[in-house]
Design a protein around this motif. Structure first.
Motif, PDB file in Angstrom:
ATOM      1  N   CYS A  72      55.542  36.218  35.805  1.00 23.64           N
ATOM      2  CA  CYS A  72      56.924  36.109  35.329  1.00 23.64           C
ATOM      3  C   CYS A  72      57.089  36.669  33.921  1.00 23.64           C
ATOM      4  CB  CYS A  72      57.368  34.650  35.339  1.00 23.64           C
ATOM      5  SG  CYS A  72      57.672  34.051  37.000  1.00 23.64           S
ATOM      6  N   ARG A 105      62.936  38.489  36.937  1.00 24.39           N
ATOM      7  CA  ARG A 105      63.016  38.689  38.398  1.00 24.39           C
ATOM      8  C   ARG A 105      63.893  37.624  39.057  1.00 24.39           C
ATOM      9  NH1 ARG A 105      57.400  39.321  38.014  1.00 24.39           N
ATOM     10  NH2 ARG A 105      56.774  41.498  38.027  1.00 24.39           N
ATOM     11  N   ASP A 107      63.317  34.613  39.701  1.00 23.29           N
ATOM     12  CA  ASP A 107      62.652  33.723  40.650  1.00 23.29           C
ATOM     13  C   ASP A 107      62.286  32.367  40.044  1.00 23.29           C
ATOM     14  OD1 ASP A 107      60.789  34.855  38.980  1.00 23.29           O
ATOM     15  OD2 ASP A 107      59.275  35.186  40.528  1.00 23.29           O
ATOM     16  N   HIS A 108      62.139  32.294  38.729  1.00 20.68           N
ATOM     17  CA  HIS A 108      61.738  31.028  38.115  1.00 20.68           C
ATOM     18  C   HIS A 108      62.553  30.733  36.856  1.00 20.68           C
ATOM     19  CE1 HIS A 108      58.381  30.190  40.731  1.00 20.68           C
ATOM     20  NE2 HIS A 108      57.908  31.416  40.564  1.00 20.68           N
TER      21      HIS A 108
END
Ligand SMILES: [Zn+2]
Ligand SMILES: [Zn+2]
Ligand SMILES: [Zn+2]
Ligand SMILES: [Zn+2]
Ligand SMILES: [Zn+2]
Length: 249
Positions: A72, A105, A107-108
Motif C-alpha cells: 500500500c 489504490r 483498497d485500505h
C-alpha cells in the motif's frame, strides 16, 4: 520527530495555536472523531476546546509502520476522498468518520491513531512480548471469538488475544460508564466492573476459595490488559495504575 510544543493547524482550526499536553481525561479528537487519552494538541482557549490526537495534528505523510500492508501507498486526508462511501479502518475494523490514511489504490484505510499503535511491546521484567497480528489462535478475551476483522494483540505464547476493535469498544464503554475517572475507579467495586467489561469471562469477583493457579492466571490476564489499554492510550497513566492495581496484589 521532536515534539513541537505549539502547532498551528490552519485547516479546521485557524483561530488559535494548539498546545502540546497530556490530557488526564479521555477526549474525542476533532480530526478523526475517535476517542483519545494522554498526549494531544489542545486549544488553550477555554471556550474553544479544539483538541487533536498528536498523530492527527502532526500528520505524517505516511503511517509510521506498514508491515501489514506492504503493497500500500498511504496518504493522509482530512476527509474520505471517495466521497460518501463509508470506509472502515483495516486495523480496528470500525468506521472512519474524519481524518484518515487511504491507500492510493483505494483498497485500505487507517485511522491515524490506529496507524500509530505499537506493533510490539514487552512486559517489564519479563521475556513475554505482545504482538500485533492479523490472525489469532485463541479466542479474544472480550468477544470470545477468533473471527473479527482488523488486527489483534497476541501474547508471545499465543494464549491471550484481543481484537483491536474489541479493545477500542471496551475502552469506550468504560469511559461512557464513567470508569475512567480517578474518583470513580478508586472504588473497588467500580474497578472490578471496569475490568469485567474488559475480560468478561476471566475477571470474576475475588473469592477466597480461588486456587492459587487460578489467581496466577487472572494476574497474567490483568497484566496483559493493562499493557493493551496503555498501548491504546499511549502510556501508563495514574488512572490506569489505579484501575489495574486491584488484582496485582
Ligand atoms: Zn484523531
Ligand atoms: Zn481555539
Ligand atoms: Zn493498498
Ligand atoms: Zn482504526
Ligand atoms: Zn474480540
Amino acid at each position: 520527530m521532536p515534539t513541537l510544543l505549539k502547532i498551528h493547524v490552519i485547516d479546521g482550526h485557524p483561530q488559535h495555536e494548539l498546545v502540546w499536553k497530556k490530557s488526564q481525561v479521555p477526549f474525542i479528537c476533532d480530526g478523526c472523531k475517535e476517542f483519545g487519552f494522554g498526549v494531544c494538541y489542545q486549544c488553550p482557549h477555554k471556550k474553544c476546546n479544539y483538541i487533536l490526537h498528536e498523530q492527527c495534528a502532526i500528520r505524517r505523510p505516511s503511517p509510521p509502520f506498514q508491515q501489514f500492508f506492504p503493497k500500500c501507498n498511504f496518504q493522509f486526508h482530512k476527509e474520505n476522498p471517495l466521497g460518501s462511501t463509508t470506509r472502515v479502518c483495516d486495523i480496528c475494523a470500525l468506521d472512519i468518520q474524519g481524518f484518515l490514511y487511504q491507500c492510493t489504490r483505494e483498497d485500505h484505510d487507517l485511522h491515524p491513531h490506529c496507524a500509530s499503535l505499537p506493533p510490539v511491546f514487552s512486559l517489564p521484567d519479563s521475556n513475554t512480548e505482545i504482538y500485533l497480528r492479523k490472525e489469532i489462535k485463541s479466542r479474544c478475551l472480550k468477544c470470545q471469538s477468533k473471527k473479527r476483522s482488523g488486527l489483534s494483540y497476541v501474547s508471545s505464547d499465543g494464549k491471550l488475544c484481543y481484537h483491536v476493535a474489541c479493545l477500542k469498544e471496551a475502552c469506550l464503554e468504560n469511559w461512557k460508564k464513567g470508569y475512567f475517572q480517578l474518583d470513580v475507579i478508586s472504588d473497588d467495586e467500580n474497578k472490578c466492573l471496569a475490568l469485567q467489561n474488559l475480560a468478561p469471562k476471566h475477571v470474576v469477583l475475588r473469592s477466597k476459595d480461588q486456587s492459587s493457579k487460578a489467581r496466577k492466571g487472572i494476574k497474567w490476564v490483568i497484566i496483559f490488559l493493562k499493557l493493551l489499554v496503555s498501548a491504546i492510550f499511549g502510556e501508563p497513566l495514574t488512572l490506569l495504575s489505579t484501575l489495574f492495581q486491584f488484582y496485582e496484589n
